[in-house]
Every structure is written in structure tokens, then in C-alpha cells.
Design a protein around this motif. Structure first.
Motif, PDB file in Angstrom:
ATOM      1  N   VAL A 214     -55.544  56.265 -12.837  1.00  0.00           N
ATOM      2  CA  VAL A 214     -54.127  56.857 -11.790  1.00  0.00           C
ATOM      3  C   VAL A 214     -53.719  57.907 -11.734  1.00  0.00           C
ATOM      4  O   VAL A 214     -53.336  58.306 -13.044  1.00  0.00           O
ATOM      5  CB  VAL A 214     -52.815  55.788 -11.502  1.00  0.00           C
ATOM      6  CG1 VAL A 214     -52.400  55.870 -10.175  1.00  0.00           C
ATOM      7  CG2 VAL A 214     -53.803  54.023 -11.466  1.00  0.00           C
ATOM      8  N   VAL A 215     -53.622  58.612 -10.311  1.00  0.00           N
ATOM      9  CA  VAL A 215     -52.949  60.644 -10.440  1.00  0.00           C
ATOM     10  C   VAL A 215     -52.286  59.653  -9.456  1.00  0.00           C
ATOM     11  O   VAL A 215     -51.910  59.541  -8.322  1.00  0.00           O
ATOM     12  CB  VAL A 215     -54.322  61.195  -9.972  1.00  0.00           C
ATOM     13  CG1 VAL A 215     -52.931  61.587  -9.892  1.00  0.00           C
ATOM     14  CG2 VAL A 215     -55.385  61.550 -10.210  1.00  0.00           C
ATOM     15  N   VAL A 216     -50.680  60.100 -10.275  1.00  0.00           N
ATOM     16  CA  VAL A 216     -49.604  59.903  -9.801  1.00  0.00           C
ATOM     17  C   VAL A 216     -49.136  61.656  -9.190  1.00  0.00           C
ATOM     18  O   VAL A 216     -48.867  61.700 -10.187  1.00  0.00           O
ATOM     19  CB  VAL A 216     -48.292  58.730 -10.825  1.00  0.00           C
ATOM     20  CG1 VAL A 216     -47.383  59.045 -10.251  1.00  0.00           C
ATOM     21  CG2 VAL A 216     -49.046  58.013 -11.281  1.00  0.00           C
ATOM     22  N   VAL A 217     -48.952  61.723  -7.938  1.00  0.00           N
ATOM     23  CA  VAL A 217     -48.435  63.287  -7.638  1.00  0.00           C
ATOM     24  C   VAL A 217     -46.756  63.085  -6.946  1.00  0.00           C
ATOM     25  O   VAL A 217     -46.427  62.939  -5.933  1.00  0.00           O
ATOM     26  CB  VAL A 217     -49.199  63.261  -6.566  1.00  0.00           C
ATOM     27  CG1 VAL A 217     -48.764  65.273  -6.097  1.00  0.00           C
ATOM     28  CG2 VAL A 217     -50.708  62.777  -6.542  1.00  0.00           C
ATOM     29  N   GLY A 218     -45.724  63.665  -8.231  1.00  0.00           N
ATOM     30  CA  GLY A 218     -45.356  63.929  -8.093  1.00  0.00           C
ATOM     31  C   GLY A 218     -44.606  62.621  -8.993  1.00  0.00           C
ATOM     32  O   GLY A 218     -44.584  61.806  -9.239  1.00  0.00           O
TER      33      GLY A 218
END
Length: 421
Positions: A214-218
Motif C-alpha cells: 500500500v502506497v500512502v501519498v502524504g
């Protein structure tokens, strides 16, 4: 005749029974707001005033509107996102005497007109979400400013817009930055967003999260919540950031931190929570894995650049409710949830009721505060007074049956003294 029935623009009044059930369920799990409602009923702080509200129009928001109404206000409400409005809740509010200008998924022009209709009542006070009401009042319809005493803003995005206006000296009335209150960002942004985003993703995709990347941007408060819940679901979590301090924090919280150009190559799920535009864009689509799933939890649908994704695609189709499949020219498929809009509300029910209980308690008390103090505050953005923040926290603790300690007189003296102890 119910005035709200005559004036409202909604899908179907016959949907009201289901809406009432939803509102009743939310009310049963919002004890802090119910306590404030009793105060408002006794004090009538908004007697004779008009209040216009723009928020994600679902059951918890509906109960806030009813609490403001209980304080004596004539309430008008509209949505703050085309896909988060629930038509049955709108119908129930109309039956309860609240004027509603909202429908699920209206055309963009109609959506804008519904916002304007909510302002054409010439309100004394507003509650805004994302700054749409404030922006319309200051740009397109300054003729509707005359009665405005002030208002309260719900979101990070809205406060960014307000502070930009304030910096330029353009703001025409005081606004309370509810999003910056402790009982908002510590709980709503973190625990509310964290849970509701994954509620929306999971119910929409019906796919496992455990073992995925999972890539969480911010990594603001919303990003912290999304990352924490992803970790709890068994995901391998990557954080991308532009803020060095937040990046260090994410690293020390146990997450991998890297640039989006690298994260794009290995992510299975992407969640954007920045409040900025184009944080996922063309160069990232070029390297994404086949089957990557993109979602947004920021207020506006600009974080995932859909036009650049469409340019790289040979076909776009809806493969499941709230899932668009983009077939790329090289055969890869990339999926976008809820049209790139707020996934937790456009594809879910939003934050849990117990979380919004605190946030909407802050909204109600902030609205009362700005009504009482608007002349002293002036035309600027101010924080929620700490006393209100703490009051909401204490009400919450009491509703949970939790008691905490108090300082003794000696301890207060010690903390207030600068001399040697």
C-alpha cells in the motif's frame, strides 16, 4: 405546509423513512452532540438566524443540521461532493423542516447551482467543507455577503484556501478553522479517515489487503491514519512525502519512505491524502504494475490525474460499482475507485458516528462562538478556542464513563512558577 418541502430540491421525498432510520442510528451513537443539542434547545443561540451548511450529506451531517435547528436556526443544507449525498437522508431532513438543495451525483452545473441556492437564502452563518461556499460568496456572488457574520470550516483543503484569502486580505468575514482543532485532527483525521478509507476500499474491491503493498501519498494526520490501518490489515506500507519532517516521522513509525517514481513500480493499492493536485500522474502510470488500484481521500478529485491516465488508455469501462478500469496501450490495467473522489464517502459511509460526534460537536460550538464574537474576531481565520476543544474532549470522556485526574492547587502553583523549586 412544510416550507422546506416547498423550497427543497431533492430526488424523492418518498425516500424519507429509510433516511430517518439512518439518522436515528447516527444520533444513538453521538452522545456529545446530543448533549450540546439539549443546551441549544434551552439557550436558543441561533434564534432568528439563518444557517447554510455545505457538508457531505449523510446521516451524521443530518444530525448536526438538526442540532443547529434545535438552537433556533432556520437551516438550509447542501452537499459538498456529488457522490457522497444520500438521497434518503435528504428526504428525511426535508420532512423535519430543513431546506435541502442536494441530490446524489448531479451534473457539475447542477451541483454548482445547488450550492448557490443554499447561499441565496442569505444566511447569517455558514458551515463549509472545502471552502466552496466561501469561494462562491467572494467570487461569483458577493451580493449574498451582506448578512454573513461568520462561519466554520471542516477540512484541511478548505483551510488552505481560507488562509490564502486571509493572507491576501480578501476574506470578508471571520472563519473558524475547525479542522485545526485537537479533537478534529487527532481523532477525525487520523482514526476516522484511517477506518473509513479502508471501509470504502474493501467494500468496493472485495480484495485482500494482507500481503499487498500500500502506497500512502502524504503523511499528515489523515495519511497517518490510513497508513496505520493498512498496517493493521497486514499490508506492507510505503509513504511518499514532500515534507522532510513528516518523512522522518513516517520512517520512525516503521514505514518505508521513498519517491513516488519508485513507489509507483511496486504499489498494489494507492491512497492519496495530500490536498494537492497531480500527486499521481503520467510518469507514475508509465511504471505501475498491472492491476494497480488508485484511490483518493483528499477533498477534491485532482490528486489522481485522470486526464493523463485516460490519454494513456485504449479503453475505459466500469467493471464494478465505483471501479473504473483503464486499459493502457501496453495491455496493463489500472483501476480508479469512486472516480478519484473521496473514496471513504463516495464509496462508503464516511467516518464512524462516534468520531464525527466530536467533530460535529466542535462545529456546533464553533458556530455559536463565531456568532457571539464575530465583531471582535474580525475578518480573518482563527483557531477553535482551546476551551471548546477541551470541553468536547471532556464530554466525550463522560460519555465513555472515563474519569481523569485534576491538578491540585499546589501543582498549579508549581507549574505557574518560574523561580527555583
Amino acid at each position: 405546509m412544510n416550507k422546506a418541502v416547498e423550497n427543497s430540491i431533492i430526488k424523492d421525498l418518498q425516500l424519507a423513512p429509510e433516511g430517518h432510520l439512518k439518522i436515528d442510528w447516527a444520533q444513538a451513537h453521538m452522545p456529545v452532540l446530543s448533549r450540546i443539542r439539549k443546551q441549544f434547545e434551552a439557550e436558543q443561540p441561533f434564534k432568528g438566524l439563518k444557517v447554510s451548511i455545505s457538508l457531505h450529506l449523510e446521516a451524521k451531517t443530518a444530525y448536526l443540521a438538526k442540532v443547529v435547528q434545535a438552537g433556533g436556526a432556520e437551516v438550509t443544507i447542501t452537499g459538498s461532493n456529488p457522490l457522497s449525498t444520500q438521497d434518503d437522508v435528504c428526504a428525511a431532513l426535508v420532512e423535519d423542516g430543513i431546506t435541502v438543495y442536494a441530490k446524489y451525483n448531479p451534473e457539475p452545473v447542477e451541483y454548482k447551482q445547488l450550492l448557490i441556492r443554499a447561499l441565496e437564502t442569505k444566511p447569517d452563518l455558514i458551515i463549509d467543507d472545502g471552502g466552496d461556499l466561501v469561494t462562491i460568496l467572494h467570487s461569483e456572488r458577493p451580493d449574498l455577503l451582506e448578512n454573513i457574520r461568520g462561519g466554520a470550516e471542516e477540512t484541511t483543503t478548505g483551510i488552505l484556501r481560507l488562509k490564502a484569502m486571509d493572507k491576501e486580505g480578501q476574506l470578508k468575514f471571520p472563519m473558524i478553522a475547525v479542522n485545526d482543532a485537537y479533537c478534529k485532527y487527532l481523532f477525525d483525521n487520523r482514526y476516522g479517515t484511517g477506518q473509513s478509507v479502508w471501509d470504502g476500499i474493501n467494500r468496493t474491491t472485495n480484495l485482500v489487503v494482507a500481503g499487498k503493498t500500500v502506497v500512502v501519498v502524504g503523511y499528515g494526520w489523515c495519511g497517518k491514519g490510513v497508513a496505520m490501518r493498512a498496517k493493521g490489515l497486514g499490508a506492507n506500507v510505503i509513504v511518499t512525502e514532500v515534507d522532510a519532517i513528516r518523512a522522518v516521522e513516517a520512517h520512525m513509525d516503521g514505514f518505508r519512505v521513498m519517491q513516488m517514481t519508485e513507489a509507483a513500480k511496486i504499489g498494489d493499492f494507492f491512497v492519496t491524502v495530500t490536498g494537492n493536485r497531480d500527486v499521481i500522474r503520467g510518469e507514475h502510470y508509465d511504471v505501475m504494475k498491472d492491476g494497480a488500484i488508485l484511490s483518493n481521500a483528499g477533498h477534491f478529485d485532482v490528486e489522481v490525474n485522470k486526464p493523463e491516465l485516460a490519454e494513456r488508455s485504449t479503453s475505459i469501462r466500469t467493471v464494478r460499482r465505483n471501479i473504473e478500469e483503464y486499459q493502457l496501450k501496453d495491455g496493463r490495467k489500472v483501476y480508479v475507485l469512486a472516480e478519484g473522489r473521496l473514496v471513504n464517502l463516495a464509496a462508503g459511509d464516511g467516518h464512524p458516528a462516534e468520531i464525527m460526534d466530536m467533530t460535529f460537536a466542535l462545529q456546533a460550538l464553533s458556530l455559536k462562538y463565531v456568532n457571539e464574537q464575530y465583531e471582535q474576531i474580525g475578518k480573518t481565520v482563527v483557531n477553535v478556542p482551546y476551551e471548546l476543544d477541551e470541553q468536547v474532549a471532556r464530554f466525550k470522556l463522560e460519555s465513555l464513563g472515563v474519569n481523569i485526574d485534576s491538578l491540585t492547587d499546589e501543582q498549579r502553583t508549581y507549574l505557574d512558577s518560574w523561580q527555583e523549586h
